[in-house]
Design an enzyme around this catalytic site. Structure first.
Site, PDB file in Angstrom:
ATOM      1  N   ASP A  47      -5.822   2.480  -3.416  1.00 27.61           N
ATOM      2  CA  ASP A  47      -4.355   3.323  -3.250  1.00 27.61           C
ATOM      3  C   ASP A  47      -4.559   4.164  -4.099  1.00 27.61           C
ATOM      4  OD1 ASP A  47      -3.383   1.409  -1.294  1.00 27.61           O
ATOM      5  OD2 ASP A  47      -2.698  -0.033  -2.943  1.00 27.61           O
ATOM      6  N   ASN A  89       2.438   1.411  -3.446  1.00 27.35           N
ATOM      7  CA  ASN A  89       1.626   1.906  -4.520  1.00 27.35           C
ATOM      8  C   ASN A  89       1.085   3.404  -4.652  1.00 27.35           C
ATOM      9  OD1 ASN A  89       1.527  -0.985  -5.198  1.00 27.35           O
ATOM     10  ND2 ASN A  89      -0.591  -1.342  -4.098  1.00 27.35           N
ATOM     11  N   ALA A 121      -7.394   3.740 -12.470  1.00 27.60           N
ATOM     12  CA  ALA A 121      -6.690   2.812 -12.109  1.00 27.60           C
ATOM     13  C   ALA A 121      -7.085   1.468 -12.417  1.00 27.60           C
ATOM     14  CB  ALA A 121      -6.226   2.931 -10.672  1.00 27.60           C
ATOM     15  N   LYS A 139       0.648  -1.207  -0.031  1.00 25.75           N
ATOM     16  CA  LYS A 139      -0.086  -0.051   0.065  1.00 25.75           C
ATOM     17  C   LYS A 139       0.962   1.329  -0.114  1.00 25.75           C
ATOM     18  CE  LYS A 139      -4.063   0.065   1.830  1.00 25.75           C
ATOM     19  NZ  LYS A 139      -4.694  -0.167   0.552  1.00 25.75           N
ATOM     20  N   GLY A 140       2.004   1.413   0.706  1.00 23.61           N
ATOM     21  CA  GLY A 140       2.988   2.390   0.725  1.00 23.61           C
ATOM     22  C   GLY A 140       3.398   2.577  -0.502  1.00 23.61           C
ATOM     23  N   SER A 160     -18.632   0.981  -5.911  1.00 19.74           N
ATOM     24  CA  SER A 160     -19.433   1.522  -7.205  1.00 19.74           C
ATOM     25  C   SER A 160     -20.435   2.418  -6.846  1.00 19.74           C
ATOM     26  CB  SER A 160     -20.256   0.380  -7.894  1.00 19.74           C
ATOM     27  OG  SER A 160     -21.284  -0.412  -6.899  1.00 19.74           O
ATOM     28  N   GLU A 161     -20.528   2.833  -5.548  1.00 22.26           N
ATOM     29  CA  GLU A 161     -21.694   3.858  -5.153  1.00 22.26           C
ATOM     30  C   GLU A 161     -20.840   5.001  -4.910  1.00 22.26           C
ATOM     31  OE1 GLU A 161     -24.168   2.720  -1.916  1.00 22.26           O
ATOM     32  OE2 GLU A 161     -24.662   0.840  -2.787  1.00 22.26           O
ATOM     33  N   LEU A 167     -17.255   3.952  -0.975  1.00 19.07           N
ATOM     34  CA  LEU A 167     -18.359   2.959  -1.251  1.00 19.07           C
ATOM     35  C   LEU A 167     -18.285   2.088  -2.563  1.00 19.07           C
ATOM     36  CD1 LEU A 167     -21.058   5.380   0.156  1.00 19.07           C
ATOM     37  CD2 LEU A 167     -19.701   3.529   1.236  1.00 19.07           C
TER      38      LEU A 167
END
Length: 314
Positions: A253, A45, A283, A42-43, A223-224, A221
């Site tokens: 990320d 990315n 992305a 995560k960092g 797709s919301e 959320l």
């Protein structure tokens, strides 16, 4: 326009990605379609995404003395991330993430490895980097004590702190009171707020987190879209965008990098969340968390229509 100077404190992993038509059932073995070794964490990315957007980006983290670590550093440098302060250890291998891609979704198991050796003293050693930065971006794939130390040092120097609270866990107030923006998805928000899922209320959960000292809560959320709330304001919504989904691995990320970049430029929260939503949408149209991160020109040219909450396109 001056590009923001952002320090990312976080993990570096090699993603071992398996593609299959579906996820196996309990106790079942199935045949996969393809395997890949892709730089991740995560960092890392988020640092790559920030550098591609144009930010001056420095990563603080830890790798092992092994081929995976070498490969990760090369990928970061090629993307424009400053890696001179990434620590190398010989007592722990580089972290890995096992990722199953099936039916348009992903399932991930992370083995931290050398990420566990990213320690509070490492952050203290590089305090001058944080002092010169505009913003510090944090996640939870390194020891919590290190995240807490980074947030405390950043606030000591009056820096903006953004925390992506993933993987999900309960967090101490001594960390949250030093966070300006927090970006949980809905399940992470439930854990942070300690709210019973049977009686879960999104706005109330966000308010509970704010009571711990966080000024701004942004909840993704899927797709919301995303909802966000500042202190003393109502919950506001930014819709998701209609795009062809190839790989969702780096979506969160990308969102956090886009938000951090826009906040670092001094954008208002509504504009920052909208920008982050576009970065995230772009992305997922490409394979690989880091390879799929868009540059700023792509984001500014992006015009895919947003979804309404009922799933239709505006």
């Amino acid at each position: 326009m001056k590009e923001p100077n952002i320090v990312v404190v976080g993990s570096l992993n090699m993603d071992i990605v398996i593609e299959a038509d579906r996820a196996p059932l309990e106790g079942e073995t199935i045949m996969g379609n393809h395997s890949s070794f892709i730089p991740g964490g995560k960092g890392a990315n988020q640092a790559v995404a920030l550098a591609k957007l144009g930010a001056q980006t420095t990563l603080l983290g830890t790798i092992g003395d092994d081929p995976f670590g070498t490969s990760l550093l090369r990928s970061l440098k090629d993307s424009g991330v400053e890696t001179g302060k990434v620590k190398e250890v010989d007592n722990n291998p580089t972290g890995i993430a096992s990722i199953l891609l099936a039916e348009g979704d992903n399932r991930i198991v992370v083995v931290p490895g050398a990420n566990d050796d990213c320690l509070p003293d490492d952050i203290k050693e590089h305090e001058e980097l944080i002092e010169k930065a505009d913003l510090v971006l944090l996640q939870l794939e390194i020891p919590l004590a290190t995240v807490t130390t980074a947030a405390k040092i950043a606030k000591k120097h009056g820096k903006t702190v953004i925390l992506n609270p993933a993987p999900a866990r309960s967090l101490p107030e001594k960390l949250l009171q030093n966070v300006d923006y927090i970006t949980p998805n809905q399940s992470e928000l439930g854990i942070l707020s300690k709210m019973d899922q049977d009686r879960f209320d999104l706005q109330k959960a966000m308010e509970i987190v704010q009571e711990s000292g966080v000024d701004h809560v942004i909840t993704t959320l899927g797709s919301e879209g995303a909802v966000y709330k500042s202190q003393e304001s109502a919950v506001k919504t930014t819709p998701a965008h209609q795009v062809p989904v190839v790989d969702t691995t780096g979506a969160g990320d990308a969102f956090n990098a886009g938000l951090s970049y826009a906040i670092g430029l001094g954008k208002e929260l509504s504009e920052a969340v909208s920008f982050a939503s576009k970065v995230s949408a772009l992305a997922v149209t490409k394979f690989g968390a880091q390879a799929g991160m868009p540059d700023r020109k792509e984001v500014e040219a992006f015009d895919a229509p947003p979804f309404n909450h009922n799933g239709t396109v505006n």
